[in-house]
Design a protein around this motif. Structure first.
Motif, mmCIF file in Angstrom:
data_model
loop_
_atom_site.group_PDB
_atom_site.id
_atom_site.type_symbol
_atom_site.label_atom_id
_atom_site.label_comp_id
_atom_site.label_asym_id
_atom_site.label_seq_id
_atom_site.Cartn_x
_atom_site.Cartn_y
_atom_site.Cartn_z
ATOM 1 N N ASP A 47 0.854 -1.186 0.000
ATOM 2 C CA ASP A 47 0.000 0.000 0.000
ATOM 3 C C ASP A 47 0.889 1.234 0.000
ATOM 4 O O ASP A 47 2.030 1.202 0.461
ATOM 5 N N ASP A 48 0.339 2.332 -0.485
ATOM 6 C CA ASP A 48 1.127 3.560 -0.599
ATOM 7 C C ASP A 48 1.682 4.027 0.742
ATOM 8 O O ASP A 48 2.800 4.533 0.817
ATOM 9 N N ASN A 49 0.935 3.813 1.828
ATOM 10 C CA ASN A 49 1.424 4.260 3.134
ATOM 11 C C ASN A 49 2.552 3.382 3.668
ATOM 12 O O ASN A 49 3.285 3.791 4.561
ATOM 13 N N VAL A 50 2.722 2.184 3.123
ATOM 14 C CA VAL A 50 3.795 1.277 3.534
ATOM 15 C C VAL A 50 5.040 1.493 2.681
ATOM 16 O O VAL A 50 6.161 1.244 3.119
ATOM 17 N N ALA A 51 4.837 1.984 1.466
ATOM 18 C CA ALA A 51 5.918 2.082 0.478
ATOM 19 C C ALA A 51 6.742 3.360 0.645
ATOM 20 O O ALA A 51 7.018 4.056 -0.321
ATOM 21 N N ASN A 52 7.155 3.657 1.850
ATOM 22 C CA ASN A 52 7.934 4.860 2.129
ATOM 23 C C ASN A 52 9.343 4.707 1.564
ATOM 24 O O ASN A 52 10.103 3.853 2.022
#
Length: 201
Positions: A47-52
């Motif tokens: 997810d975008d919030n995990v893909a930092n």
């Protein structure tokens, strides 16, 4: 193993660092279909919030984090959407890959090639994989390059080396990398949805 293959020990491998920073996700236990292959594959797309991107140094723009395979943007891309697809475990050459790694790599490569084609808007691409220093392998960890070949190619000075990952390359801008990786993750989710709807999952 030849000393030319050992540029650094596995604990200093940048691809192993990426694999550690982006572990494989499991489907939610609360999901009624958590055991299905579809849910497991869907969970492999962060997810975008995990893909930092700042989870690693240098930044990593992750696209896929499955049990055996990771995919992320090349930070010195030859063309836009140049993707690296690597084994999660530290394997130096293709001959070192284990059975499940090979099967999973074989599953993901065609799907990721479609993603690269869609995002780059180019139907032509190279898939390149080098084994050993004399074969132009820079990072001694199994990885495949998916390199889009758009109709309008950038001017490249050393054309004889371009297929093998050498030549004129510019560093990927962090903002552009984050945006592009998010676009590729969305395209990957779409491809998985198509497979599900085609009853192939």
């Amino acid at each position: 193993m030849n000393e030319l293959d050992l540029h650094y020990p596995p604990d200093a491998c940048p691809f192993c660092n990426i694999a550690s920073a982006f572990p494989a996700s499991s489907p939610s236990a609360s999901s009624p279909s958590a055991s299905t292959s579809w849910e497991k594959l869907r969970a492999s797309v962060p997810d975008d919030n995990v893909a930092n991107p700042e989870k690693t140094s240098p930044s990593c723009f992750i696209v896929l984090a499955s049990d055996e395979v990771i995919a992320f943007l090349d930070i010195l891309p030859m063309t836009r959407a140049h993707l690296l697809v690597a084994t999660r475990g530290h394997r130096v050459k293709v001959e070192d890959m284990r059975g499940e790694e090979g099967r999973e790599m074989g599953f993901w490569l065609p799907i990721l090639a479609k993603v690269v084609s869609k995002v780059s808007r180019s139907t032509d691409y190279n898939i390149v994989q080098n084994n050993g220093a004399r074969a132009a392998q820079v990072v001694p960890h199994v990885h495949f390059h998916i390199i889009p070949r758009p109709e309008t190619m950038p001017q490249i000075k050393s054309k004889s080396w371009t297929m093998f990952g050498r030549g004129q390359r510019d560093e990927l801008d962090d903002d552009e990398g984050a945006s592009l990786a998010a676009e590729m993750r969305a395209a990957l989710r779409e491809q998985l949805e198509k497979l599900k709807n085609d009853s192939k999952l």
